[in-house]
Design a protein around this motif. Structure first.
Motif, mmCIF file in Angstrom:
data_model
loop_
_atom_site.group_PDB
_atom_site.id
_atom_site.type_symbol
_atom_site.label_atom_id
_atom_site.label_comp_id
_atom_site.label_asym_id
_atom_site.label_seq_id
_atom_site.Cartn_x
_atom_site.Cartn_y
_atom_site.Cartn_z
ATOM 1 N N ASP A 3 0.819 -1.219 0.000
ATOM 2 C CA ASP A 3 0.000 0.000 0.000
ATOM 3 C C ASP A 3 0.851 1.266 0.000
ATOM 4 O O ASP A 3 0.475 2.264 -0.619
ATOM 5 C CB ASP A 3 -0.940 0.000 1.212
ATOM 6 C CG ASP A 3 -2.099 -0.970 0.986
ATOM 7 O OD1 ASP A 3 -2.321 -1.357 -0.187
ATOM 8 O OD2 ASP A 3 -2.752 -1.356 1.972
ATOM 9 N N ARG A 8 1.806 1.940 -3.517
ATOM 10 C CA ARG A 8 0.637 2.400 -4.301
ATOM 11 C C ARG A 8 0.382 3.888 -4.026
ATOM 12 O O ARG A 8 0.176 4.678 -4.946
ATOM 13 C CB ARG A 8 -0.608 1.594 -3.916
ATOM 14 C CG ARG A 8 -0.504 0.136 -4.316
ATOM 15 C CD ARG A 8 -1.739 -0.671 -3.924
ATOM 16 N NE ARG A 8 -1.563 -2.029 -4.377
ATOM 17 C CZ ARG A 8 -1.293 -3.072 -3.583
ATOM 18 N NH1 ARG A 8 -1.207 -2.925 -2.274
ATOM 19 N NH2 ARG A 8 -1.114 -4.269 -4.097
ATOM 20 N N ALA A 9 0.423 4.258 -2.733
ATOM 21 C CA ALA A 9 0.156 5.659 -2.363
ATOM 22 C C ALA A 9 1.227 6.585 -2.930
ATOM 23 O O ALA A 9 0.931 7.672 -3.438
ATOM 24 C CB ALA A 9 0.093 5.782 -0.843
ATOM 25 N N LYS A 20 0.790 6.960 -6.730
ATOM 26 C CA LYS A 20 -0.388 7.794 -7.011
ATOM 27 C C LYS A 20 -0.048 9.267 -6.759
ATOM 28 O O LYS A 20 -0.345 10.140 -7.579
ATOM 29 C CB LYS A 20 -1.529 7.336 -6.091
ATOM 30 C CG LYS A 20 -2.886 7.703 -6.597
ATOM 31 C CD LYS A 20 -3.970 7.030 -5.793
ATOM 32 C CE LYS A 20 -5.241 7.825 -5.978
ATOM 33 N NZ LYS A 20 -6.193 7.581 -4.910
ATOM 34 N N LYS A 21 0.602 9.500 -5.640
ATOM 35 C CA LYS A 21 0.970 10.882 -5.265
ATOM 36 C C LYS A 21 1.838 11.538 -6.362
ATOM 37 O O LYS A 21 1.705 12.717 -6.657
ATOM 38 C CB LYS A 21 1.716 10.834 -3.929
ATOM 39 C CG LYS A 21 2.654 11.966 -3.660
ATOM 40 C CD LYS A 21 1.976 13.112 -2.962
ATOM 41 C CE LYS A 21 2.938 14.264 -2.770
ATOM 42 N NZ LYS A 21 2.530 15.249 -1.856
ATOM 43 N N GLY A 62 1.764 10.822 -9.509
ATOM 44 C CA GLY A 62 1.085 10.912 -10.800
ATOM 45 C C GLY A 62 1.279 9.709 -11.723
ATOM 46 O O GLY A 62 1.000 9.815 -12.921
ATOM 47 N N GLU A 85 0.373 6.312 -13.629
ATOM 48 C CA GLU A 85 -0.923 5.736 -14.047
ATOM 49 C C GLU A 85 -0.858 4.225 -13.903
ATOM 50 O O GLU A 85 0.147 3.605 -14.265
ATOM 51 C CB GLU A 85 -1.185 5.960 -15.532
ATOM 52 C CG GLU A 85 -1.151 7.360 -16.053
ATOM 53 C CD GLU A 85 -0.872 7.328 -17.553
ATOM 54 O OE1 GLU A 85 -1.617 6.667 -18.309
ATOM 55 O OE2 GLU A 85 0.137 7.955 -17.962
ATOM 56 N N LEU A 86 -1.974 3.650 -13.444
ATOM 57 C CA LEU A 86 -2.090 2.187 -13.358
ATOM 58 C C LEU A 86 -2.134 1.628 -14.777
ATOM 59 O O LEU A 86 -2.874 2.124 -15.618
ATOM 60 C CB LEU A 86 -3.384 1.834 -12.620
ATOM 61 C CG LEU A 86 -3.712 0.360 -12.495
ATOM 62 C CD1 LEU A 86 -2.787 -0.323 -11.506
ATOM 63 C CD2 LEU A 86 -5.158 0.167 -12.067
ATOM 64 N N TYR A 103 2.559 0.154 -13.147
ATOM 65 C CA TYR A 103 2.277 1.590 -13.325
ATOM 66 C C TYR A 103 3.258 2.176 -14.325
ATOM 67 O O TYR A 103 4.311 1.602 -14.581
ATOM 68 C CB TYR A 103 2.475 2.348 -12.004
ATOM 69 C CG TYR A 103 1.505 1.986 -10.909
ATOM 70 C CD1 TYR A 103 0.378 2.769 -10.665
ATOM 71 C CD2 TYR A 103 1.707 0.856 -10.121
ATOM 72 C CE1 TYR A 103 -0.516 2.447 -9.647
ATOM 73 C CE2 TYR A 103 0.814 0.521 -9.107
ATOM 74 C CZ TYR A 103 -0.290 1.317 -8.877
ATOM 75 O OH TYR A 103 -1.173 0.989 -7.883
#
Ligand code: COA
Length: 345
Positions: free
Chosen positions: A134, A137-138, A141-142, A144, A146-147, A332
């Motif tokens: 996790d 993942r965070a 995401k933070k 930018g 992309e999955l 990602y």
């Protein structure tokens, strides 16, 4: 907290460096994989020092003022020497880890910055990476990312295998796919090298890839270099192929084994060409392989593999073999220019 980031070249590291390296990697491993056996140290050093053919590789470590290693980043980009360069010349990849007690202090972001700088200097426009925790993942995401595709680590405990079913799949194989034979090799025989590389490439590229941009393109030279790399890093790579009556390769499956981590097998690729599907070849290959593993490596307790969640046929075969989802993992990608701007580079 103050920290410094220093490039790390395993080939030049003195012998007394490795203790502090393992203090970091093993603490990180214990935190993320408390149920896994620790990786063999000799194997880790061997892999860190090995040549990675056709890859431009850089590594960095993050140190506290007391010289404790608390973070790591690895960066790789395919070089022009590879048959995979042409289709992937805009790509590179990274991997970053920071010890749990030192997270949320900006170390991961600093390591990302050095990777993005490297990508810019090589004119790569996209960085691909993955996450299975996790925190990762965070972080992605933070920043930018992309999955691109969802996947999972799936595991099969050998004690749970229905061996009668495996034998049934092997027995059914030649009845459903008449005239087909299964062959095996460690090093690909010269006579089928080009055809096998073409099939292996096709199988890699026909897996669900989501929005990932990496595409395989393995030729005979690259295969031979890769086989050398397996030897250099202590891996046994074993392959089964199915061949049609006319000799054409219709399917394959392969795995990796290292006697220093003898409790596990890493199941690699399995693929059947579309025109040969629906005749039990996938089940035949996988069942024959697992029977071979049972007979050849009595210490093996577990088979580990990774599959895209969207890979219905593979997941269906694996499920019937007894594979269970162990951990979700995703891929990602970062757009380099955009990320560089955001990071103020
Ligand atoms: C991903 C990882 C390297 C980040 O290292 P880090 O040093 O904590 O990163 P930073 O301190 O620079 O974090 C930057 C931002 O990411 C986000 N973030 C990072 N970890 C987070 C968490 N556990 N929960 C929520 N957000 C998080 C935050 O927005 C953070 O900024 P903030 O603390 O100011 O809110 C670390 O968590 C890790 O080692 N995870 C396991 C390995 C992994 O998954 N790597 C994937 C990337 S290849």
């Amino acid at each position: 907290m103050k920290y410094k980031i220093i490039e790390f070249n395993p080939k030049e590291a003195p012998d007394d460096f490795w203790e502090s390296y393992f203090e970091f990697t093993e603490a990180n491993f214990r935190y993320h994989y408390p149920d896994n056996s620790m990786l063999n140290r000799e194997a880790v050093i061997q892999r860190q020092k090995a040549n990675i053919p056709n890859y431009y590789v850089k590594r960095w470590l993050a140190f506290t003022p007391e010289d404790k290693i608390v973070g790591w980043a690895g960066f790789g980009a395919i070089t022009e020497t590879s048959s995979e360069f042409k289709v992937n010349k805009h790509l590179c990849k990274l991997n970053i880890a920071v010890l749990h007690d030192y997270q949320r202090m900006g170390i991961g972001t600093s390591l990302l910055k050095v990777c993005v700088q490297e990508a810019l200097s090589l004119n790569r426009t996209v960085i691909e990476t993955g996450a299975e925790h996790d925190s990762g993942r965070a972080f992605l995401k933070k920043h930018g990312a992309e999955l691109t595709i969802e996947s999972a680590e799936n595991r099969l405990e050998l004690k749970d295998v229905d061996w009668t079913l495996m034998q049934t799949w092997v027995n059914e194989g030649p009845k459903r796919a008449e005239g087909v034979i299964i062959e095996s090799f460690y090093e690909c025989p010269e006579a089928i090298l080009n055809e096998y590389c073409e099939m292996f490439t096709e199988a890699l590229n026909m897996q669900p890839l989501g929005d990932s941009e990496f595409r395989s393109n393995i030729d005979g030279k690259l295969r031979r270099q890769t086989e050398q790399q397996y030897r250099d890093t202590g891996y046994t790579n074993y392959t089964l192929i199915s061949r049609e009556k006319d000799g054409k390769i219709s399917g394959l499956t392969d795995f990796f084994y290292d006697s220093r981590d003898s409790y596990k097998i890493l199941q690699n690729l399995t693929g059947v060409r579309p025109e040969f599907r629906g005749r039990g070849l996938g089940k035949w290959l996988k069942a024959k392989m697992i029977l071979h593993i049972k007979d050849t490596y009595p210490d093996v307790e577990r088979i580990i593999t990774g599959n895209a969640e969207a890979n219905a046929p593979m997941n269906s075969i694996n499920k019937r073999m007894g594979f269970k989802k162990h951990k979700a993992a995703e891929s990602y990608k970062f757009q380099v220019e955009e990320t560089a701007k955001k990071l103020g580079i």
